[in-house]
Design a protein around this motif. Sequence first.
Motif, PDB file in Angstrom:
ATOM      1  N   GLU A   1       0.823  -1.206   0.000  1.00 32.01           N
ATOM      2  CA  GLU A   1       0.000   0.000   0.000  1.00 32.01           C
ATOM      3  C   GLU A   1       0.858   1.258   0.000  1.00 32.01           C
ATOM      4  O   GLU A   1       0.538   2.245  -0.668  1.00 32.01           O
ATOM      5  CB  GLU A   1      -0.936  -0.005   1.215  1.00 32.01           C
ATOM      6  N   ARG A   2       1.939   1.239   0.755  1.00 28.53           N
ATOM      7  CA  ARG A   2       2.808   2.416   0.819  1.00 28.53           C
ATOM      8  C   ARG A   2       3.501   2.669  -0.512  1.00 28.53           C
ATOM      9  O   ARG A   2       3.567   3.806  -0.996  1.00 28.53           O
ATOM     10  CB  ARG A   2       3.849   2.216   1.924  1.00 28.53           C
ATOM     11  N   LEU A   3       3.997   1.608  -1.137  1.00 26.89           N
ATOM     12  CA  LEU A   3       4.759   1.773  -2.367  1.00 26.89           C
ATOM     13  C   LEU A   3       3.874   2.023  -3.584  1.00 26.89           C
ATOM     14  O   LEU A   3       4.322   2.630  -4.564  1.00 26.89           O
ATOM     15  CB  LEU A   3       5.643   0.542  -2.607  1.00 26.89           C
ATOM     16  N   LEU A   4       2.620   1.553  -3.535  1.00 31.21           N
ATOM     17  CA  LEU A   4       1.732   1.806  -4.672  1.00 31.21           C
ATOM     18  C   LEU A   4       1.507   3.302  -4.872  1.00 31.21           C
ATOM     19  O   LEU A   4       1.397   3.771  -6.008  1.00 31.21           O
ATOM     20  CB  LEU A   4       0.393   1.098  -4.476  1.00 31.21           C
ATOM     21  N   ASP A   5       1.447   4.055  -3.781  1.00 30.47           N
ATOM     22  CA  ASP A   5       1.317   5.512  -3.913  1.00 30.47           C
ATOM     23  C   ASP A   5       2.531   6.095  -4.623  1.00 30.47           C
ATOM     24  O   ASP A   5       2.410   6.996  -5.457  1.00 30.47           O
ATOM     25  CB  ASP A   5       1.152   6.158  -2.542  1.00 30.47           C
ATOM     26  N   ASP A   6       3.713   5.579  -4.285  1.00 27.03           N
ATOM     27  CA  ASP A   6       4.930   6.059  -4.946  1.00 27.03           C
ATOM     28  C   ASP A   6       4.926   5.698  -6.427  1.00 27.03           C
ATOM     29  O   ASP A   6       5.346   6.493  -7.274  1.00 27.03           O
ATOM     30  CB  ASP A   6       6.173   5.466  -4.272  1.00 27.03           C
ATOM     31  N   VAL A   7       4.452   4.490  -6.748  1.00 29.85           N
ATOM     32  CA  VAL A   7       4.384   4.072  -8.149  1.00 29.85           C
ATOM     33  C   VAL A   7       3.424   4.968  -8.928  1.00 29.85           C
ATOM     34  O   VAL A   7       3.703   5.364 -10.060  1.00 29.85           O
ATOM     35  CB  VAL A   7       3.965   2.593  -8.261  1.00 29.85           C
ATOM     36  N   ASP A   8       2.296   5.299  -8.312  1.00 29.42           N
ATOM     37  CA  ASP A   8       1.341   6.191  -8.972  1.00 29.42           C
ATOM     38  C   ASP A   8       1.964   7.559  -9.231  1.00 29.42           C
ATOM     39  O   ASP A   8       1.749   8.166 -10.290  1.00 29.42           O
ATOM     40  CB  ASP A   8       0.079   6.345  -8.116  1.00 29.42           C
TER      41      ASP A   8
END
Length: 250
Positions: A81-88
């Motif tokens: 969940e934390r890294l998906l924001d960074d990917v977006d």
Amino acid sequence: MTRPVTDLARTAHRLGSGDMSARATPDGPPEVREVATAVNRLADRIGELLVAERGAAADLAHRLRTALRLDVEALPEVDRERLLDDVDAVSRGIDEVISEARRPVREGLGEGSDAVAVVADRARFWSVLAEDEGRRFDVDLSAEPVPLRVAAADLAAALDALLGNVCAHTPDGTPLAVRVGARPDGGAEVAVRDAGPGMPVDAIDRGRSGGGSTGLGLDIARRTAEASGGGLRIDSSGHGTTVRMDLGTP
């Protein structure tokens, strides 16, 4: 003798200034006609190479986004969940870079758009996110079409950047609005307004938009406005921010 040479020189100057639609009319003595035909072939080839280059960049970026998301989704949920924001965030940055990379292909081609149609389309797209985040989203459109000297894709990218900034850097529930209207001297004014905490008036400079933003979105909007013969203005206070794009006519 001089007329076809003058036409050929004028075409060369237009091509040199970025007008890739310029073509010479083969006329006059055989040698001049041959040069004009060669210049036209060269312009066609340059256009093909630019399109191919930008297409390759877009394909590479798409593969990068896909690989990043697949890798992140394979992680444990607490990290995912934390890294998906960074990917977006990375994906949005890639999209903006691709849009800028494609711009030289479109600039000078005489492409235009209807500001009302483009704003209405992007407003429908962003209204879904606005509803999810509890934002009141007001859309004020001119009753008549407003033709612009801006490609629809460029105007859409600029609007996406401005609306994306609002959604990314103001709290959920913050109202926003978009308005498009004809300017008295021709062209249009497209304004994006929010009721957030405000931003510095020098936020147009890349990297200085505040709130954790890179400022790239504002820079894209500024370039779009200036390419049409207009400009970008920011009015900001502690009660909200309005970003206005002044856009020129075809």
